[in-house]
Each structure stands twice: as structure tokens, then as C-alpha cells.
Design an enzyme around this catalytic site. Structure first.
Site, PDB file in Angstrom:
ATOM      1  N   ASP A   1       0.994  -1.863  -0.097  1.00 53.66           N
ATOM      2  CA  ASP A   1       0.137   0.143   0.279  1.00 53.66           C
ATOM      3  C   ASP A   1       0.361   1.007  -0.168  1.00 53.66           C
ATOM      4  O   ASP A   1       1.639   1.617   0.483  1.00 53.66           O
ATOM      5  CB  ASP A   1      -0.477   0.200   1.546  1.00 53.66           C
ATOM      6  CG  ASP A   1      -1.893   1.248   1.619  1.00 53.66           C
ATOM      7  OD1 ASP A   1      -2.014   1.246   0.185  1.00 53.66           O
ATOM      8  OD2 ASP A   1      -3.210   0.373   1.970  1.00 53.66           O
TER       9      ASP A   1
ATOM     10  N   ASP B   1      -3.574 -11.249   8.865  1.00 54.11           N
ATOM     11  CA  ASP B   1      -2.482  -9.952   8.798  1.00 54.11           C
ATOM     12  C   ASP B   1      -2.019 -10.727  10.120  1.00 54.11           C
ATOM     13  O   ASP B   1      -0.815  -8.821  10.439  1.00 54.11           O
ATOM     14  CB  ASP B   1      -3.731  -8.796   9.340  1.00 54.11           C
ATOM     15  CG  ASP B   1      -3.597  -8.130   7.801  1.00 54.11           C
ATOM     16  OD1 ASP B   1      -3.332  -8.710   6.371  1.00 54.11           O
ATOM     17  OD2 ASP B   1      -4.506  -7.186   7.550  1.00 54.11           O
TER      18      ASP B   1
ATOM     19  N   TRP C   1      -4.247  -8.575  -4.129  1.00 55.44           N
ATOM     20  CA  TRP C   1      -5.357  -7.620  -4.318  1.00 55.44           C
ATOM     21  C   TRP C   1      -5.526  -7.830  -3.570  1.00 55.44           C
ATOM     22  O   TRP C   1      -6.402  -8.971  -3.434  1.00 55.44           O
ATOM     23  CB  TRP C   1      -5.922  -8.681  -5.509  1.00 55.44           C
ATOM     24  CG  TRP C   1      -7.166  -7.926  -6.384  1.00 55.44           C
ATOM     25  CD1 TRP C   1      -8.664  -8.375  -4.955  1.00 55.44           C
ATOM     26  CD2 TRP C   1      -8.397  -8.098  -6.906  1.00 55.44           C
ATOM     27  NE1 TRP C   1     -10.307  -7.481  -5.266  1.00 55.44           N
ATOM     28  CE2 TRP C   1      -9.655  -7.702  -6.881  1.00 55.44           C
ATOM     29  CE3 TRP C   1      -7.852  -7.806  -8.301  1.00 55.44           C
ATOM     30  CZ2 TRP C   1     -10.386  -7.087  -7.889  1.00 55.44           C
ATOM     31  CZ3 TRP C   1      -8.631  -7.616  -9.714  1.00 55.44           C
ATOM     32  CH2 TRP C   1      -9.848  -7.134  -9.633  1.00 55.44           C
ATOM     33  N   ASP C   2      -6.029  -6.465  -2.677  1.00 52.21           N
ATOM     34  CA  ASP C   2      -6.859  -6.453  -1.347  1.00 52.21           C
ATOM     35  C   ASP C   2      -7.845  -6.249  -1.382  1.00 52.21           C
ATOM     36  O   ASP C   2      -8.871  -5.836  -2.247  1.00 52.21           O
ATOM     37  CB  ASP C   2      -5.516  -5.542  -0.148  1.00 52.21           C
ATOM     38  CG  ASP C   2      -6.115  -5.906   0.833  1.00 52.21           C
ATOM     39  OD1 ASP C   2      -6.502  -6.796   1.259  1.00 52.21           O
ATOM     40  OD2 ASP C   2      -4.668  -5.203   1.770  1.00 52.21           O
ATOM     41  N   MET C   3      -8.790  -6.072  -0.424  1.00 53.65           N
ATOM     42  CA  MET C   3     -10.132  -5.585   0.056  1.00 53.65           C
ATOM     43  C   MET C   3     -10.637  -5.658   1.381  1.00 53.65           C
ATOM     44  O   MET C   3     -10.469  -6.958   1.927  1.00 53.65           O
ATOM     45  CB  MET C   3     -11.323  -6.960  -0.817  1.00 53.65           C
ATOM     46  CG  MET C   3     -12.396  -6.360  -0.572  1.00 53.65           C
ATOM     47  SD  MET C   3     -13.909  -6.214   0.743  1.00 53.65           S
ATOM     48  CE  MET C   3     -14.927  -5.772  -0.130  1.00 53.65           C
TER      49      MET C   3
END
Ligand code: GLA
Length: 726
Positions: free
Chosen positions: A367, A546, A477-479
Site C-alpha cells: 500500500d 494479517d 489484490w486486497d479488499m
């Protein structure tokens, strides 16, 4: 032949290597379930007894005054609302009047070579021999066509199920509930195993007896969720890792879902799995079709480890796709826990230099590289490079990283938008929010309306342009939030928005992975919030959690292993003290745990000791040596880290020539007793050498009586031993 149909008895038998699934069209045209379990060679119809159960279990009109026939007690393939079955049903269809009543009868069937696919949805595929059974059912009054789809993958004992619904009638109808699978069991005491959790502590294991009433798990978050994984197990109550009847079901879908277990008035058990019926109502106008996402089923009579093996093989061979499907994945370093938002091109190049020295192969810029993003309050949606922050273009950075001998990857979160972004300022109507009401924020971001094809097209162009301009080898690819306000300004009926959202996500994944086939894709949703077969169809690995704390990870990865193989489980060595728990674990243990997955690092290499650097060099070498075994081998759980003081597992290659035993001490005490572990998966007729000290043991001894492990003390010590057949 995998699928057999006996025309005289009207019985379908679906056969895999070790299992049989059987059903029958009865004389009234109802499709009854007869059996699912270990292979059998005869009709199971004799198990159904018919007698009068009183007027409170009603009788369909078609049976006349035969009070012994009631769908309230008979096992069915696809029970629907409206037939006098008062258990939970698989299908509820509503008409404009509000009436919910349906009655499905057999109309025909087809047996087709090959495995069916589903329009716009992920589903298991097979290049080898597979067969499909399609059973057509019909409600004549509404002119509603329902096709039940069964896929048979013989080699890994998998039966897949899905449903296609078509409105051939004149009026608009609404699907209010649809399960993709129903399994009815005539008798038996069952336990249900589910995988619950929360952000940074996913897939804890819950085992509970199915008792009278209903046990449900699911998600209404628009994602499959951290809270309940869409993989469940039903076992006989005495089943263990090595013994007993087990049924597993995995939903090939990444949105809201529902799994129901019900013990009824006659002690029969019903299991249903499919889309969540809450926040769902699918409008079908004349001629419209609807596809229910697939459920993948497996059965074994040999215990939980064997059930996991079936799912691991199925995912590796029939779900994951693309160039990296069977490839050993590069060892990566991710910038997130290394520097969060605090980086520029120069510091990233320094990280790459240090990584290259240690043998790491891929640098992932997480990020913060786009828009004006220096914290998590802005810029999602603005997928263009922040050159000011980087001090260079992304292509230039990528080139520099490649020159150092590393591959280069980036992070994206395509489904999201920050209110502080150019995209939101120009297209506020592209978000999911209800007119006249302020939306719910999650991580200070809003959800883009992926049910709107225009948004999906924009994202395709936007992300493609980044990937076209720069050499990118990997994309994460995150969400990062759940969906709260379900309203799309592009939809005239809101009940279908969550489902259409998922189709939009899948279509973008399909287009991007198709357009950029050389990229290694990893998905993520705040770690494991969308850890499901749906995502695995597009991305061959998922960031598991995480939480990178090695001790918590032993438990998270243990829970994950029931339904998913190591090759798909993203797992990194991070700093000590750990950023999520503050716990200090030694480098060896962090390596041992992270290696049991798609391996990488996620820490600032400038801040670690020379000793740790040497350990990393060693770990990377060990990983390269062991990766084929770890990614392709058979995995066995040897302890329950939620109960035992150790986490222990073994991975054995197909030929049983190599086996890697890993043991992690989850607690340390003074004067520790010896730990004895019974190994699994070895050849019981052969000798095995401990490659560390060259001592030789017989396979049968290691499995029957075990192997002793003794450690003195340390920060959560671990042991990794490679055994080789001699
Ligand atoms: C999520 C992911 C992390 C990281 C951050 C970045 O939390 O799970 O791995 O990518 O987002 O914001």
C-alpha cells in the site's frame, strides 16, 4: 463410468474412486436422495420406509390419500418451499403477489462428458476425464425450470453441485433463497466442524454436535468473511484425524453465504449450503436465468486428514489456474510490515539490495504507491503512481529492482474508493450508498459499485494501464472492509446487488488475469477475510492473515489446513517483537511456520542482526530445497494446537520418499517433558533416515509408536526434520 443411470429403477449413481452418491426419481416424479458415502454397488432404496406420520407432515396432492408419503420426512435432493417439507429448504421462489410456493418434478436428464462450467462464476474444472449430470426439474404452474448440476471428479473423490434456474413463465418471479446443495441423512449422530474467527485471528476450529434445531454459520458482509469460512465439515461423532466418516463442503464463492445443519423431529440430519438468503432477492423476468455458485463436496470414511487431502488435491488440480498453478513461487519480501506508508524509491531500492543479498527473489511494494496516499485516509481509486513520493516513476523503480536481480510486485485494492480521491470526486454515484443517507465507512473508505459494468470497465482500464506501463511480476489484490449499504444507482432492483457485485469482481479478475497471464496474483482481504475457493480460481495464493505472529499463525494455519493446501496459504516471516501481538519468537520458529505456506518475508531488513540475516539466507536455501515437497506433498496434522502445547505437522511426497516433520512449542516451561509424536503418511514397510543425524527408523515404528522430541528451552523453539526413505 462415473455416472450411471438405471432406467428401470430410475436411480442415478455417481461414483468416484472411493465414494458413491445416489438418488432416485420416484413414481411421483420427486427426486429423492438415497445415499452419499463409501462406494457401494447396489440400490439404497430399501432404506426408505413409508408410514403415516400424521397430518402434521402433509402429503402432496399427487399421492392421493396415501398418508405414508410425506416430503416432510423423505430425504431429498433439492427441497423447495411449498411441498409440505417444514425443514429448511433449498429454494424459495416468490411471485409478485408475495406467494411463495413451488413444486418441482423431474422432467429429464443428461449425462455429459466433461465438467460443466458456470457463466460468470468460478467453478472446478477438469482437463482429465470428468462427467456432468444435469437433472431437469420443472414447476408447471409457474413455468419455472430448475437444472441441478452434478460434476464428478473421480480422482480426488469430489462431487460438485450447482443449480441453474430459468423463468419460462409470463410473470416476474423472485428467488428469495437458493442453496446449491442439500444433503439429507436418514440417521446418525453428527458433529459439525466450522472455522470461525475475526480479523487477524481467522479460522479457529469449532466442533459441535448437531442437535435438534438448527446450527447455522454464514456471512452477510458481502464477503465470505474472517468470521466464518465457507468451508464446513460434517463428521460422525467419533471421527478423528485418522478415522471415521467425514463430509466436507466448500463454497466456490467469495460473497455472503449460509450453511445450515438441522436435526429434525425424526433425528434425521439436513445440511444445506449456498448463498445467504438475507439481503438477497433475485429478480427473474421472463426468459431470465440465474446460476447458483458451486459447492464442492467430498466424503471419506478415513478421517479428517484424508478429507483435507481430497480438498487440497481438488484445489491444486481443479481450482487454481494459470502459470503459477504448479510452479514454485518466488520467495518475496513485502514492504507493508517493513515500512508501512513510509518509503520512497531510494529506501525501496535499499530494501531490494538487502533482500537480494539474502537470496530473496521478489520485492512487493504494498500500500501507498499511488494517488497521494501517505496513510489509509485517501486516494483509493486513483491508480496512478505517486512519483513525488517515490522520487521516480514506477517503471523506473521496477527497472532498478529488476537490475538488482529481483522481481517486482505491487498492491492494489480495486473495489474501494476513498472519499478523498479524484475518482470519488468525479463519480460519487459509483459507490454503494443509499440516496439520502450517509454511508457506513470502514477504514475510512467506501465500496465501489462493482455490480455496475461501467465501474468494472473503468477499473480494468485503470489497473491495466499501470500493468502495461511497468514490468510487474506480482499483484496483491486486497479488499479491506465489509459491505454495509447495499444500493446501486445502476440497478433497478436492489435485492441482487450483492450477487452482481461478486460477478463484477470475478469478471475483473478474469479479464486481468487473462490479459496479464505472466503475473503471479495473490488475493487478500485484510489477510484471510476472503479465503475461499472462489478467489483461488483467479489467484493461486491468498494472504492467510494479517497476523504474522508465528505462534498465532500455527493455529490460524492449522484451521486453514482443513480445507486449503499449503501452496495457496500466503505466509511470511516478520519482525520480533511481532507487530500484532508483541510476542518475541526466534527466527527459526518464524521460518519453520512461514515455510509451511507460500513463503516470504515482511520486515525491515535494515533493522535485523547479522545472525538473523544468516538465518534468512539459510531459510531461503532450505525453502528452495523443500518447496516442491511443501507445495505438492500430502499434509497431515499431527496435533491440535488449540488444545495441545505443540503444533506438529508432517508433509510427505506422493512417493513417500521424503517427509518433513515440523514441531513448534507453543508454550515453554521449566524442565520440559519429552514430546512423542506419531508420524503419518510414511511407507510402513520401509526405513527412513533422519537427514540431520543420519539415524534410521522404520516407517511402521514412526507411525505406530512415534518419534521423541526434546528441547531444552528458548523462545518458542521449533524442530524441522527431513526424513528420507532408505
Ligand atoms: C491489508 C492487508 C495488509 C496490507 C494492508 C495495506 O490490511 O491485509 O497485508 O496490504 O492492507 O493497507
Amino acid at each position: 463410468m462415473a455416472i450411471l443411470y438405471n432406467d428401470t429403477e430410475k436411480i442415478f449413481s455417481l461414483n468416484t474412486k472411493n465414494t458413491t452418491y445416489q438418488m432416485k426419481v420416484d413414481s411421483y416424479g420427486y427426486l429423492l436422495h438415497l445415499y452419499y458415502g463409501k462406494s457401494i454397488n447396489s440400490s439404497m432404496e430399501y432404506m426408505l420406509l413409508y408410514f403415516d406420520r400424521s397430518g402434521f407432515s402433509g402429503n402432496p396432492y399427487i399421492v392421493g390419500n396415501d398418508r405414508t408419503y410425506s416430503l416432510d420426512v423423505l430425504p431429498q435432493e433439492f427441497p423447495v418451499q411449498g411441498t409440505g417439507d417444514y425443514r429448511s429448504v433449498a429454494l424459495v421462489v416468490r411471485e409478485e403477489t408475495g406467494c411463495c410456493d413451488c413444486d418441482l418434478h423431474y422432467k429429464g436428464h443428461r449425462i455429459i462428458d466433461g465438467k460443466y462450467s458456470l457463466k460468470g462464476l468460478p467453478a472446478a474444472y477438469s482437463s482429465k476425464k470428468a462427467q456432468t449430470l444435469e437433472i431437469m426439474l420443472e414447476d408447471c404452474r409457474m413455468n419455472l425450470e430448475v437444472r441441478l448440476l452434478y460434476g464428478v471428479l473421480e480422482d480426488c473423490d469430489i462431487i460438485t453441485r450447482s443449480v441453474k434456474v430459468k423463468n419460462n413463465g409470463k410473470q416476474t418471479i423472485y428467488i428469495e433463497k437458493i442453496s446449491s446443495v442439500c444433503l439429507d441423512f436418514l440417521y446418525g449422530n453428527y458433529d459439525v466442524i466450522t472455522f470461525y474467527g475475526r480479523h487477524a485471528m481467522e479460522r479457529n476450529v469449532n466442533r459441535a454436535a448437531v442437535s435438534h434445531g438448527k446450527h447455522c454459520i454464514g456471512s452477510r458482509r458481502g464477503t465470505s468473511s474472517h468470521q466464518y469460512n465457507p468451508f464446513v465439515i460434517l463428521t460422525e461423532e467419533t471421527a478423528t484425524e485418522t478415522y471415521g466418516e467425514c463430509y466436507g463442503a466448500s463454497f466456490v464463492y467469495s460473497g455472503s453465504f449460509l450453511a445450515e445443519f438441522e436435526c429434525d423431529q425424526y433425528d434425521q440430519t439436513r445440511f444445506l449450503m449456498g448463498l445467504s438468503d438475507e439481503l438477497f432477492s433475485y429478480q427473474l423476468e421472463t426468459g431470465d436465468e440465474f446460476y447458483a455458485p458451486e459447492v464442492i463436496l467430498s466424503h471419506t470414511s478415513m478421517g479428517l486428514n484424508r478429507l483435507s487431502k481430497n480438498f487440497h488435491n481438488c484445489i491444486r488440480e481443479h481450482i487454481c489456474r494459470g502459470k503459477y498453478k504448479d510452479k514454485i513461487r518466488p520467495v518475496l519480501i513485502n514492504s507493508w510490515e517493513a515500512c508501512y506508508f513510509d518509503f520512497n524509491g531510494k529506501t525501496l531500492c535499499q530494501l531490494a539490495d538487502q533482500a537480494a543479498e539474502l537470496g530473496i527473489e521478489l520485492l512487493v511494494l504494498d500500500d501507498g504507491w499511488f494517488g497521494e496516499r501517505n496513510d489509509d485516509n485517501s486516494s483509493l481509486g486513483d491508480w496512478y503512481v505517486n512519483e513525488k513520493k517515490l522520487g521516480m516513476g514506477l517503471a523506473e523503480l521496477s527497472e532498478k529492482i529488476h537490475k538488482k536481480g529481483l522481481l517486482f510486485g505491487i498492491w492494489i485494492e480495486p473495489e474501494m474508493v476513498s472519499e478523498n480521491s479524484n475518482l470519488y470526486r468525479s463519480h460519487p454515484e459509483w459507490t454503494l450508498q443509499v440516496p439520502g443517507k450517509k454511508p457506513v465507512r470502514g477504514r475510512n473508505q467506501l465500496v465501489l459499485d462493482f455490480s455496475n459494468p461501467e465501474v468494472v470497465q473503468y477499473m480494468f482500464e485503470s489497473i491495466s494501464s499501470v500493468l502495461n506501463q511497468t514490468v510487474i511480476n506480482y499483484v496483491k489484490w486486497d479488499m479491506n472492509r465489509s459491505i454495509a449499504n447495499i444500493y446501486s444507482s445502476s440497478s433497478k432492483y436492489q435485492g441482487k446487488v450483492l450477487y452482481d457485485y461478486m460477478l463484477g469482481v470475478y469478471s475483473l479478475l478474469e479479464r486481468l488475469t487473462d490479459t496479464f497471464p505472466d503475473i503471479l496474483w495473490e488475493s487478500c482481504s485484510g489477510g484471510g477475510g476472503r479465503f475461499d475457493m472462489g478467489m483461488l480460481y483467479y489467484t493461486p495464493q491468498i494472504w492467510c492473515s494479517d497476523n504474522t505472529d508465528a505462534i498465532d499463525r500455527v493455529r490460524i494455519q492449522y484451521g486453514t489446513s482443513f480445507g486449503y493446501p499449503l501452496s495457496v496459504t500466503g505466509s511470511h516471516v516478520s519482525a520480533a517483537p511481532n507487530h500484532q501481538t508483541g510476542r518475541v519468537t526466534c527466527m527459526d520458529t518464524r521460518g519453520c511456520v512461514a515455510m509451511t505456506g507460500a513463503f516470504g518475508y515482511e520486515l525491515n531488513l535494515a533493522n535485523i542482526t547479522e545472525e538473523d540475516k544468516n538465518s534468512i539466507k539459510k531459510q531461503v536455501k532450505t525453502y528452495h530445497k523443500l518447496a516442491p515437497l511443501l507445495q505438492q506433498g500430502d499434509y497431515y496434522r499431527l496435533s491440535n494446537p488449540f488444545k495441545d502445547e505443540i503444533g506438529a505437522w508432517i508433509v510427505v511426497d506422493e512417493k513417500k520418499e521424503k517427509a518433513l516433520l515440523s514441531v513448534v512449542f507453543l508454550n515453554v516451561h521449566g524442565n520440559l517433558p519429552v514430546v512423542y509424536i506419531k508420524l503419518q503418511g510414511l511407507d510402513s514397510t520401509k526405513n527412513y533416515k533422519n537427514t540431520e543425524n543420519k539415524k534410521v527408523y522404520h516407517g511402521s515404528a514412526l507411525m505406530q509408536y512415534g518419534f521423541p522430541i526434546s528441547v531444552s528451552h528458548g523462545e518458542y523453539p521449533s524442530v524441522q526434520i527431513l526424513f528420507e526413505k532408505v
